[in-house]
Design an enzyme around this catalytic site. Structure first.
Site, PDB file in Angstrom:
ATOM      1  N   CYS A  70      -0.337 -12.525   3.428  1.00  0.00           N
ATOM      2  CA  CYS A  70      -1.069 -11.670   2.401  1.00  0.00           C
ATOM      3  C   CYS A  70      -2.235 -12.508   1.986  1.00  0.00           C
ATOM      4  CB  CYS A  70      -0.065 -11.358   1.185  1.00  0.00           C
ATOM      5  SG  CYS A  70      -0.909 -10.388   0.095  1.00  0.00           S
ATOM      6  N   LYS A 127       5.694 -13.125   9.274  1.00  0.00           N
ATOM      7  CA  LYS A 127       4.468 -12.846   9.541  1.00  0.00           C
ATOM      8  C   LYS A 127       3.371 -14.012   9.068  1.00  0.00           C
ATOM      9  CE  LYS A 127       1.210  -9.202   9.621  1.00  0.00           C
ATOM     10  NZ  LYS A 127       0.683  -7.748   9.256  1.00  0.00           N
ATOM     11  N   PRO A 144       3.839  -4.395   7.518  1.00  0.00           N
ATOM     12  CA  PRO A 144       3.801  -3.856   6.249  1.00  0.00           C
ATOM     13  C   PRO A 144       2.676  -4.129   5.634  1.00  0.00           C
ATOM     14  CG  PRO A 144       4.299  -6.249   6.881  1.00  0.00           C
ATOM     15  CD  PRO A 144       4.233  -5.496   8.161  1.00  0.00           C
ATOM     16  N   ARG A 149      -3.589  -0.983  10.093  1.00  0.00           N
ATOM     17  CA  ARG A 149      -4.711  -0.007   9.634  1.00  0.00           C
ATOM     18  C   ARG A 149      -4.871   0.846  10.922  1.00  0.00           C
ATOM     19  NH1 ARG A 149      -9.829  -3.079   8.641  1.00  0.00           N
ATOM     20  NH2 ARG A 149      -8.857  -4.473  10.629  1.00  0.00           N
ATOM     21  N   GLN A 167      10.674  -7.058   3.682  1.00  0.00           N
ATOM     22  CA  GLN A 167      10.034  -8.522   3.693  1.00  0.00           C
ATOM     23  C   GLN A 167      10.003  -8.969   2.485  1.00  0.00           C
ATOM     24  OE1 GLN A 167       5.485  -8.587   3.862  1.00  0.00           O
ATOM     25  NE2 GLN A 167       5.629  -9.259   5.750  1.00  0.00           N
ATOM     26  N   GLU A 174       0.929  -3.722   1.968  1.00  0.00           N
ATOM     27  CA  GLU A 174       0.951  -3.293   0.363  1.00  0.00           C
ATOM     28  C   GLU A 174       0.307  -2.334  -0.057  1.00  0.00           C
ATOM     29  OE1 GLU A 174       2.334  -4.348  -3.569  1.00  0.00           O
ATOM     30  OE2 GLU A 174       3.144  -4.617  -1.387  1.00  0.00           O
ATOM     31  N   ASN A 180      -0.982  -8.802  16.416  1.00  0.00           N
ATOM     32  CA  ASN A 180      -1.471  -8.018  15.192  1.00  0.00           C
ATOM     33  C   ASN A 180      -2.931  -7.979  15.011  1.00  0.00           C
ATOM     34  OD1 ASN A 180      -1.201  -8.032  11.755  1.00  0.00           O
ATOM     35  ND2 ASN A 180      -1.168  -6.141  12.997  1.00  0.00           N
ATOM     36  N   GLY A 181      -3.822  -6.940  14.824  1.00  0.00           N
ATOM     37  CA  GLY A 181      -4.970  -7.050  14.561  1.00  0.00           C
ATOM     38  C   GLY A 181      -6.018  -6.439  15.317  1.00  0.00           C
ATOM     39  N   GLU A 182      -6.893  -5.561  14.705  1.00  0.00           N
ATOM     40  CA  GLU A 182      -7.879  -4.723  15.552  1.00  0.00           C
ATOM     41  C   GLU A 182      -7.379  -3.660  16.865  1.00  0.00           C
ATOM     42  OE1 GLU A 182     -11.274  -4.335  14.836  1.00  0.00           O
ATOM     43  OE2 GLU A 182     -10.471  -5.171  12.829  1.00  0.00           O
TER      44      GLU A 182
END
Length: 315
Positions: free
Chosen positions: A98, A139, A7, A224, A68, A9, A199-201
Site C-alpha cells: 500500500c 503482496k 485488493p 484497476r 488481507q 482499498e 500484477n500491474g498494467e
C-alpha cells in the site's frame, strides 16, 4: 493459469467482489486490508469487511475470498491471521504494497519494503500461527524509494514460509504510473520455488498474454484493469469478447440496485463516480456520460441518468 482479483482499498468492497466474481472466472479474490495496529481485532471487524465469512469464505458465486492484513508487529499480525482463518477466510494475505501516505506514516504497507527482516518476521509469525493447510501469502511492490531491495524482499517472504507471492511491478515512488516493470518479476519467478503472481498494467487480454510471456508466470492479478473492463478475467481465461458499453451499463444498473438496498446506500454517488473514473479508460461512452454524471449529487439524479443512457443505448 490462475487469475486473482486484487485488493483495492476503498474500491473493491464486498459488493464489487460479488458483482465481478459473478461474471468472471476468478480463482481468488482478496479483500481490502484490515488495519492491524496493536491488538487482536474483534470478530465484528472481520465480518463487516468480509461478509463472505458468513458463506464459508466464498462469494455468492463460489469464488474463494482471502482476507488481507496490514500491520507492522509480527505477534499481532499472527494473532489476527489466526482469527481470520478461524472465521472462514480462505488463507490470509499480508500487505506490503500500500503506497498511501497515511498508512506509510504509521509504518504499514509499502514503507516496510525498506526492512526485509521485518517482512520476514511478520510473514513467519503469520505462517506459524495459521494451520499448515491454509495459505499464507503476501503482496509486495518492487521497493519503496527505489527497487534495490526487490529480491531481498521476495526472498524474505519465501524464506518465512509463504505459500505464494504477488508482486505489483512498481515501487512506491512509481505509484501507478506506467510502465509496469515486469522484468523484475521475471527474476523473482526464476529464483523462487513458490508461485509468483504478476500484477500491474494488465488492461486487456493482450496485456495479460505479454505479461505472462515476459515474466514466465502462470498467475496474474488484476486491479484497476478489472474495474475498467468488468469482464476482463473472462476475456483472459475463457477468450470471451470484452463487454460492450451496453452490457456494462446493464451491470452498472445491477450494481445500483444492490447498492441501494444495502447498508452502504449513502455512499452510492461517490462509489459509482469512482467506478466511472476506471471505465473511462475502456469506454469513450463512459467519458461522455461521466461529464454529465459527475456534477450530480443525489442518488435519484444519477440513477435517472444511467437508466436513460441504457434505454437510449438499447433502442
Amino acid at each position: 493459469m490462475r487469475v486473482v482479483l486484487a485488493p483495492m482499498e476503498g474500491v473493491i468492497d464486498d459488493l464489487m467482489r460479488e458483482i465481478l466474481s459473478e461474471i468472471n472466472p476468478y480463482d481468488l479474490v482478496v479483500t481490502e486490508f484490515v488495519r492491524v495496529i496493536s491488538q487482536l481485532l474483534p470478530e465484528k471487524v472481520y465480518y463487516k469487511l468480509c461478509p463472505e465469512l458468513h458463506n464459508g469464505g466464498f462469494t455468492a458465486s463460489g469464488t474463494p475470498v482471502r482476507i488481507q492484513l496490514l500491520g507492522q508487529h509480527p505477534s499481532v499480525m499472527a494473532e489476527n491471521a489466526q482469527r481470520a482463518v478461524e472465521l472462514g477466510s480462505q488463507g490470509v494475505d499480508a500487505n506490503f504494497g500500500c503506497p498511501a501516505k497515511m498508512v506509510n506514516r504509521s509504518n504499514g504497507g509499502a514503507v516496510l519494503l525498506q526492512y526485509p527482516d521485518t517482512i520476514h518476521d511478520i510473514v513467519k509469525a503469520m505462517r506459524d500461527a495459521v494451520p499448515a493447510e491454509q495459505p499464507v501469502t503476501a503482496k509486495i511492490r518492487l521497493g519503496f524509494e527505489d527497487k534495490s531491495l526487490f529480491m531481498e524482499n521476495a526472498l524474505a517472504v519465501y524464506e518465512a514460509g509463504a505459500t505464494e507471492l504477488a508482486i505489483h511491478a512498481r515501487s512506491k515512488v512509481d505509484g501507478y504510473k506506467p510502465p509496469a516493470y515486469w522484468e523484475y518479476i521475471t527474476e523473482v519467478r526464476e529464483r523462487l520455488p513458490i508461485p509468483v503472481i504478476a500484477n500491474g498494467e494488465i488492461w486487456n487480454a493482450d496485456d495479460a498474454k505479454r505479461c505472462m510471456e515476459v515474466t514466465g508466470c502462470d498467475n496474474i492479478m488484476l486491479g484497476r484493469g478489472a474495474m475498467s473492463l468488468p469482464n476482463l478475467a473472462a476475456t483472459i481465461k475463457d477468450g470471451v469478447a470484452p463487454y460492450t458499453w451496453s452490457q456494462t451499463l446493464s451491470l452498472l444498473l445491477s450494481y445500483t440496485q444492490k447498492q441501494l438496498i444495502g447498508k452502504k446506500s449513502d455512499y452510492y454517488p461517490a462509489r459509482v463516480k469512482q467506478w466511472f473514473t476506471y471505465l473511462n479508460k475502456q469506454y469513450p461512452e463512459a467519458d461522455i456520460l461521466f461529464r454529465e454524471l459527475r456534477v450530480m449529487k443525489t442518488t435519484d439524479d444519477i440513477v435517472a441518468i444511467l437508466e436513460k443512457a441504457y434505454e437510449q443505448n438499447n433502442k
